[in-house]
Design a protein around this motif. Structure first.
Motif, short mmCIF file in Angstrom:
data_model
loop_
_atom_site.label_atom_id
_atom_site.label_comp_id
_atom_site.label_asym_id
_atom_site.label_seq_id
_atom_site.Cartn_x
_atom_site.Cartn_y
_atom_site.Cartn_z
N GLY A 13 22.84 -67.53 6.09
CA GLY A 13 23.70 -68.71 5.56
C GLY A 13 22.50 -69.93 5.11
N GLY A 14 23.14 -70.71 4.29
CA GLY A 14 22.40 -72.08 4.04
C GLY A 14 22.21 -72.32 2.42
N LEU A 15 21.23 -73.24 2.11
CA LEU A 15 20.99 -74.06 0.90
C LEU A 15 20.73 -72.87 -0.20
N VAL A 16 21.37 -72.79 -1.35
CA VAL A 16 20.91 -72.07 -2.49
C VAL A 16 20.93 -72.92 -3.66
N ILE B 200 23.09 -62.96 10.81
CA ILE B 200 21.98 -63.26 11.69
C ILE B 200 21.72 -64.73 11.79
N SER B 201 21.23 -65.19 12.91
CA SER B 201 20.99 -66.62 13.12
C SER B 201 19.90 -67.03 12.61
N LEU B 202 19.99 -67.03 11.34
CA LEU B 202 18.68 -67.62 10.42
C LEU B 202 19.53 -68.66 9.22
N LEU B 203 19.03 -70.00 9.09
CA LEU B 203 19.79 -70.78 8.11
C LEU B 203 18.59 -71.13 7.38
N PRO C 117 26.12 -74.67 11.28
CA PRO C 117 27.07 -73.70 11.53
C PRO C 117 28.10 -74.26 12.59
N LYS C 118 29.31 -73.40 12.58
CA LYS C 118 30.36 -73.84 13.42
C LYS C 118 30.07 -73.20 14.91
N ASP C 119 29.40 -71.95 14.80
CA ASP C 119 29.28 -71.48 15.93
C ASP C 119 28.66 -72.05 17.18
N LYS C 120 29.16 -72.08 18.30
CA LYS C 120 28.85 -73.03 19.38
C LYS C 120 27.25 -73.12 19.83
#
Length: 229
Positions: A62-65, A188-191, A213-216
């Motif tokens: 996820g993240g900026l594009v 995957i936990s990469l932003l 991200p909304k994940d805790k």
């Protein structure tokens, strides 16, 4: 699709894990198509709408594009990337390690296997291998995980994923590169966390950060990173 910045030349959006930047063989709607539809409807443009893909992110990331709305902006953004004048940082959640290192640089030689859609660390003399270089620093810790901030100095296929795996720090959820289990949503936990560059037309400085991200776990680690500033 969440729009974080827009002018006559560029549009920068926050990509969700699972979305694809460019159309592929899956036939799923891409961000490129979403942006084109948004421009067409918002500005009531007839015919085809120009949308230039400046760079890509892997589907589970996820993240900026950044997208270009004109061919001139696309050409100029491509030049900025080629000259290393677009400064991007990423944030990655990795398992806690015994290492006491707080920051470092990582240089590897990487070889892409298109059939497997995977990149391998290889010796420097391997035919087709390309050098990969990144900097990293530890910015927050939790009970079993760490949050790293990463600056890419080269742009190779799956570079962060392959290099962190080679450091025995596979990204949380990244089964392809050694994580023990997947994330529930397939991410995957990469932003793709931040971007800074001089606007190719107005020459103003652009700086943006992606939403947390909304994940805790993401929320916890990002909050701890802010506390340490």
């Amino acid at each position: 699709m969440k729009i974080l910045y827009e002018d006559n030349h560029l549009i920068i959006v926050s990509k969700l894990p699972g979305e694809i930047v460019h159309s592929d063989k899956t036939g799923d709607t891409s961000l490129e198509e979403m942006v084109a539809q948004y421009i067409k409807e918002t500005y009531q443009k007839p015919g085809n709408v120009f949308v230039g893909v400046v760079h890509r992110l892997d589907r589970p990331v996820g993240g900026l594009v950044i997208f270009a709305k004109t061919s001139k902006a696309l050409a100029r953004m491509n030049k900025l990337f080629a000259e290393g004048k677009v400064h991007k940082t990423y944030r990655a959640i990795v398992p806690q390690t015994a290492s006491q290192e707080q920051q470092g640089e990582c240089i590897d030689w990487l070889l892409r296997n298109p059939k497997q859609n995977k990149t391998y660390r290889v010796t420097p003399n391997t035919p087709g291998a390309k050098q990969a270089h990144l900097r990293w620093r530890l910015i927050a810790t939790a009970e079993r995980y760490q949050l790293l901030e990463i600056e890419l100095l080269t742009g190779r296929h799956h570079q962060i994923r392959a290099q962190l795996s080679g450091m025995n720090r596979p990204i949380k959820g990244d089964l392809k590169y050694g994580a023990p289990r997947s994330n529930p949503d397939g991410s995957i936990s990469l932003l793709s966390y931040s971007v800074r560059f001089e606007h190719p037309v107005s020459h103003q400085e652009i700086y943006l950060e992606a939403p947390v991200p909304k994940d805790k776990l993401w929320q916890l680690l990002m909050a701890r990173a802010e506390e340490k500033k």
